[in-house]
Design a protein around this motif. Structure first.
Motif, PDB file in Angstrom:
ATOM      1  N   LEU A   8      57.379 -18.142  11.231  1.00  0.00           N
ATOM      2  CA  LEU A   8      57.177 -17.241   9.323  1.00  0.00           C
ATOM      3  C   LEU A   8      56.533 -18.006   8.401  1.00  0.00           C
ATOM      4  O   LEU A   8      56.702 -19.015   8.156  1.00  0.00           O
ATOM      5  N   ASN A  39      52.954 -16.599   5.671  1.00  0.00           N
ATOM      6  CA  ASN A  39      53.326 -16.040   4.241  1.00  0.00           C
ATOM      7  C   ASN A  39      51.551 -15.598   4.883  1.00  0.00           C
ATOM      8  O   ASN A  39      50.771 -16.632   3.967  1.00  0.00           O
ATOM      9  N   PHE A  62      48.186 -13.890   4.063  1.00  0.00           N
ATOM     10  CA  PHE A  62      47.917 -13.025   3.087  1.00  0.00           C
ATOM     11  C   PHE A  62      48.246 -14.143   1.421  1.00  0.00           C
ATOM     12  O   PHE A  62      47.139 -14.386   0.606  1.00  0.00           O
ATOM     13  N   ILE A  63      49.050 -14.595   1.416  1.00  0.00           N
ATOM     14  CA  ILE A  63      49.024 -14.761  -0.059  1.00  0.00           C
ATOM     15  C   ILE A  63      49.428 -16.542  -0.317  1.00  0.00           C
ATOM     16  O   ILE A  63      50.239 -17.424   0.331  1.00  0.00           O
ATOM     17  N   ARG A 106      60.343 -18.215  -6.790  1.00  0.00           N
ATOM     18  CA  ARG A 106      60.831 -18.239  -5.506  1.00  0.00           C
ATOM     19  C   ARG A 106      61.111 -18.550  -4.637  1.00  0.00           C
ATOM     20  O   ARG A 106      61.408 -19.001  -3.697  1.00  0.00           O
ATOM     21  N   ASP A 136      64.289 -20.098  -2.281  1.00  0.00           N
ATOM     22  CA  ASP A 136      63.579 -19.948  -1.049  1.00  0.00           C
ATOM     23  C   ASP A 136      64.304 -21.396  -0.410  1.00  0.00           C
ATOM     24  O   ASP A 136      64.990 -22.092   0.487  1.00  0.00           O
ATOM     25  N   THR A 168      68.549 -21.485  -0.466  1.00  0.00           N
ATOM     26  CA  THR A 168      69.051 -20.881   0.703  1.00  0.00           C
ATOM     27  C   THR A 168      69.311 -21.591   1.883  1.00  0.00           C
ATOM     28  O   THR A 168      70.135 -21.996   2.219  1.00  0.00           O
ATOM     29  N   ARG A 203      60.166  -9.981  10.728  1.00  0.00           N
ATOM     30  CA  ARG A 203      59.580 -10.881  10.223  1.00  0.00           C
ATOM     31  C   ARG A 203      58.557 -10.583   9.901  1.00  0.00           C
ATOM     32  O   ARG A 203      58.272 -11.270   8.632  1.00  0.00           O
ATOM     33  N   GLU A 204      57.706 -11.096  10.853  1.00  0.00           N
ATOM     34  CA  GLU A 204      56.600 -10.744  10.197  1.00  0.00           C
ATOM     35  C   GLU A 204      55.774  -9.846   9.454  1.00  0.00           C
ATOM     36  O   GLU A 204      55.008  -9.845   8.102  1.00  0.00           O
ATOM     37  N   ALA A 246      56.902 -10.989   6.891  1.00  0.00           N
ATOM     38  CA  ALA A 246      55.757 -11.806   5.028  1.00  0.00           C
ATOM     39  C   ALA A 246      54.064 -11.485   5.536  1.00  0.00           C
ATOM     40  O   ALA A 246      54.500 -11.296   3.786  1.00  0.00           O
ATOM     41  N   GLY A 247      53.830  -9.809   5.846  1.00  0.00           N
ATOM     42  CA  GLY A 247      52.916  -9.599   6.170  1.00  0.00           C
ATOM     43  C   GLY A 247      52.999  -8.834   4.500  1.00  0.00           C
ATOM     44  O   GLY A 247      51.358  -8.707   3.996  1.00  0.00           O
ATOM     45  N   GLY A 273      54.104  -9.856   1.545  1.00  0.00           N
ATOM     46  CA  GLY A 273      54.312 -11.034   0.174  1.00  0.00           C
ATOM     47  C   GLY A 273      55.648 -11.140   0.614  1.00  0.00           C
ATOM     48  O   GLY A 273      56.084 -11.714  -0.585  1.00  0.00           O
ATOM     49  N   ALA A 274      56.512 -10.862   1.003  1.00  0.00           N
ATOM     50  CA  ALA A 274      58.106 -11.363   0.779  1.00  0.00           C
ATOM     51  C   ALA A 274      58.325 -13.172   1.084  1.00  0.00           C
ATOM     52  O   ALA A 274      58.183 -13.087   2.347  1.00  0.00           O
ATOM     53  N   SER A 275      58.982 -13.737   0.274  1.00  0.00           N
ATOM     54  CA  SER A 275      58.857 -15.247   1.156  1.00  0.00           C
ATOM     55  C   SER A 275      60.244 -14.940   1.933  1.00  0.00           C
ATOM     56  O   SER A 275      60.608 -14.088   2.615  1.00  0.00           O
ATOM     57  N   LYS A 276      60.646 -16.148   2.566  1.00  0.00           N
ATOM     58  CA  LYS A 276      61.798 -16.450   3.208  1.00  0.00           C
ATOM     59  C   LYS A 276      63.042 -16.104   3.157  1.00  0.00           C
ATOM     60  O   LYS A 276      63.316 -15.183   4.183  1.00  0.00           O
ATOM     61  N   SER A 277      63.264 -16.145   1.860  1.00  0.00           N
ATOM     62  CA  SER A 277      64.785 -15.565   1.853  1.00  0.00           C
ATOM     63  C   SER A 277      64.878 -14.613   1.302  1.00  0.00           C
ATOM     64  O   SER A 277      65.631 -13.587   1.575  1.00  0.00           O
ATOM     65  N   GLN A 278      63.737 -13.837   0.580  1.00  0.00           N
ATOM     66  CA  GLN A 278      62.984 -12.342   0.649  1.00  0.00           C
ATOM     67  C   GLN A 278      63.385 -11.946   2.007  1.00  0.00           C
ATOM     68  O   GLN A 278      64.912 -10.541   2.688  1.00  0.00           O
ATOM     69  N   THR A 279      62.924 -12.180   3.050  1.00  0.00           N
ATOM     70  CA  THR A 279      62.477 -11.923   4.242  1.00  0.00           C
ATOM     71  C   THR A 279      64.567 -12.161   4.704  1.00  0.00           C
ATOM     72  O   THR A 279      64.774 -10.739   5.367  1.00  0.00           O
ATOM     73  N   LEU A 280      64.958 -12.968   4.538  1.00  0.00           N
ATOM     74  CA  LEU A 280      66.449 -12.846   5.598  1.00  0.00           C
ATOM     75  C   LEU A 280      67.296 -11.799   4.297  1.00  0.00           C
ATOM     76  O   LEU A 280      68.119 -11.485   5.566  1.00  0.00           O
TER      77      LEU A 280
END
Lengths: 344, 292
Positions: free
Chosen positions: A10, A12, A14-15, A23, A27, A30, B178-179, B182-183, B185-192
């Motif tokens: 996983l 990102n 794009f950004i 944020r 992360d 968590t 998940r992809e 992430a695409g 713009g979510a962070s890993k924990s937001q995705t979780l």
């Protein structure tokens, strides 16, 4: 953890610009929390060993290896003697009996579910067998103690007793009285009692049946259809094909059996309610006995002087190690199959 | 007999023995018989529990305390429920954290292997030993048996069950989720928290409920920890009433009325556990949840 499931990690894409610091902190927190949970859980297993070794230290020093060669268990202060042999024997015999009866039953049931039953029947049968696993052991114990034991004593055991008591084929030793002990008559010596090794073995049979069945069923479902069809194409009968399936899945089935064995070794309540609770070693299936978990359940709270308590911890340590070894072997056998399944 | 042998030119099956069709039929009959025996055992056990349990059931069983007349087990039923609740508060978050780590963060190295091994070994530890550990960790320092120690012992049992169920359920969430997250713009924990956990929540809830059903029936780990209590005491710092402990105590007694109470208590316990388990199983039929 299997990367086949997560082909691309996983990220990102794009950004790539500087991210919000908050944020990133969330992360990290968590991930740290998840890792912390894992570390805490690993430490539980470590604590189990530390507590058991710490508790049994005195007995380890004073009794040492004699623990495994002493049959007597006499906690009276001054004349006390502690040996785990009779409890090891009890656990061993009941587990052996449970596997003896339980393995054919479980494998037969698993074969029925996967290879005989029509689809509408396989699901419900599976479900019912797994319900057996959901019944608490105290319920089996109560049933065993008030229903099965009297039934054994009055109906089944007299029949076995009459059949075997006069059959003396192989001399295996001498009783303390000087009489020669013959097999198989020694298996029924003492006559029907209902609270004995046989009862313990039977109640454990019921308890390990669902676990062995469920895993064997899962494993048998992986038998490739190509081999099955090929075998039928060559003219194999149903049983010849099934034997191929059993041979193909043997590692997994052994794993299932070992898991069932681990369950039998650790089971407590149901067994102590039917086994008679005496620290004897007897070849007779109709003799009372005691298991390692049983002596813990019955006497741990009564251990009122240090060496007695330490000996109890020693029993717990031996029990932990027996269960650990069995579980490690079982998981080793099953791990290969599970990775294959995940890859498929 | 292995796959290689089939590939030889000689047919290993045809015409070997004339009786093989009868052997095959006999084996089929034996397997069917084995299934019949297994189901008969289930039926007989449940029938006895049902019949004896209802036969001796009285309204007082649900409303009175053990030392009252007529006697009941109100406090034990409530005690078991609270004890399991306390154990869940301790065990469920820890189990879920482990499941999340194993499904979302773990790599392929030795640490992951160790984690899995520990989970398996913890799941296979005889429950009476977990009682011994909780006794040493809580009862010895507090100088008395307590609800806390019982809850801790039960929590030890719940952790690996919840962890494995969470892990499996999280793995079932398709990777494109998940992809896509992430695409966006979510962070890993937001995705979780916003994508993966919501998608897996039904499955994880199932695992938690199965773990609850499992520990509700446990007796051995409570023998040295919760100890049991005849009063309506629900303070976890004191010896705690529990249905399973009461069944054990009464089953060892010579008094007939107590044995009768034990049958009713077993019926109540089995009904609680089985209805729970069956409902969960029915809700997730078709999906794979490992409990045994």
């Amino acid at each position: 953890m299997n990367d086949a499931d997560n082909p691309s990690p996983l990220q990102n894409p794009f950004i790539d610009v500087p991210q919000n610091a908050a944020r990133r902190l969330v992360d990290r927190i968590t991930k740290a929390a998840a890792l912390g949970g894992v570390l805490l859980t690993i430490s539980i297993l470590a604590i189990i060993f530390i507590v058991l070794i710490h508790g049994s230290w005195m007995a380890l020093r004073q009794i040492g290896w004699h623990f495994f060669t002493t049959q007597a268990w006499n906690p009276v202060p001054g004349r006390d003697k502690y040996g785990v042999l009779s409890f090891l024997y009890g656990t061993g015999v009941t587990t052996f009996l449970a596997l003896l009866f339980g393995v054919p039953l479980s494998i037969g049931t698993a074969v029925f579910i996967t290879r005989i039953a029509p689809r509408w029947l396989a699901g419900p049968v599976s479900f019912l067998v797994e319900l057996l696993a959901a019944i608490p052991s105290i319920a089996y114990g109560l049933w065993g103690c008030f229903v099965m034991s009297p039934w054994l004593q009055n109906y089944l055991e007299p029949v076995i007793y009459d059949a075997l008591r006069h059959i003396a084929i192989i001399p295996v030793g001498k009783y303390p009285s000087g009489r020669i002990e013959y097999f198989p008559a020694n298996l029924v010596r003492g006559g029907p009692s209902g609270s004995d090794f046989l009862a313990g073995g039977l109640i454990l049979t019921i308890m390990i049946l669902p676990i062995i069945t469920a895993i064997t069923r899962d494993v048998l479902q992986q038998f490739p259809a190509e081999i099955e069809q090929g075998a039928y194409g060559l003219g194999a009968t149903w049983w010849q094909t099934t034997r191929l399936a059993l041979a193909y899945c043997r590692a997994g089935i052994f794993g299932a059996i070992m898991l069932g064995m681990a369950r039998a070794i650790g089971e407590t309540m149901a067994v102590i309610m039917v086994i008679g609770n005496t620290d004897h070693i007897s070849a007779s299936l109709f003799a009372g006995g005691q298991t390692m978990s049983g002596v813990l359940a019955n006497e741990f709270m009564e251990a009122d002087h240090p060496i007695y308590l330490s000996a109890m911890f020693y029993v717990a340590l031996v029990l932990m190690l027996s269960s650990l070894v069995t579980n490690v072997i079982a998981r080793g056998l099953l791990a290969k199959i599970q990775t294959e399944r995940k890859a498929a | 007999m292995s796959a290689q042998q089939i590939a030889t030119t000689e047919n290993p099956f045809a015409g070997r023995s004339p009786g093989r069709r009868w052997i095959s039929r006999g084996a089929m009959a034996l397997c069917t018989f084995a299934t019949a025996v297994a189901l008969a055992v289930l039926f007989v056990v449940l029938a006895y529990i049902g019949i004896r349990g209802i036969e001796y059931m009285t309204p007082a069983f649900f409303t009175n305390l053990p030392l009252q007349s007529p006697e009941g087990m109100r406090n034990c039923i409530i005690g078991t429920v609270i004890l399991v609740g306390l154990a869940s508060v301790l065990g469920v978050p820890l189990g879920m954290l482990c499941g999340i780590y194993m499904a979302e963060y773990a790599g392929r190295g030795w640490f992951t292997y160790l984690t899995q091994l520990v989970m398996d070994l913890l799941a296979g530890t005889p429950t009476i030993l977990l009682g011994v550990i909780a006794w040493q960790l809580v009862v010895v320092p507090m100088h008395q048996q307590s609800g806390w120690s019982g809850a801790l012992a039960l929590a030890f049992i719940m952790v690996p069950i919840v962890a494995r169920a969470s892990e499996e359920m999280l793995r079932l969430v398709p990777h494109p989720h998940r992809e896509a997250s992430a695409g966006l713009g979510a962070s890993k924990s937001q995705t979780l928290f916003m994508v993966i956990l919501p998608a897996a929540k039904a499955g994880i809830a199932t695992g938690i409920m199965l773990a609850i059903a499992r520990v509700a029936g446990e007796t051995a780990p409570l023998l040295f920890t919760a100890l049991g209590n005849d009063q309506a005491v629900y303070n976890p710092s004191e010896p705690y009433p529990s249905l399973t402990l009461k069944i054990w105590q009464y089953s060892q007694s010579a008094e007939l009325a107590w044995r009768h109470q034990a049958w009713t208590a077993v019926l109540v316990l089995v009904a609680m556990v089985l209805v729970f388990t069956a409902a969960v199983r029915f809700a997730v039929r078709g999906r794979k949840v490992h409990v045994v």
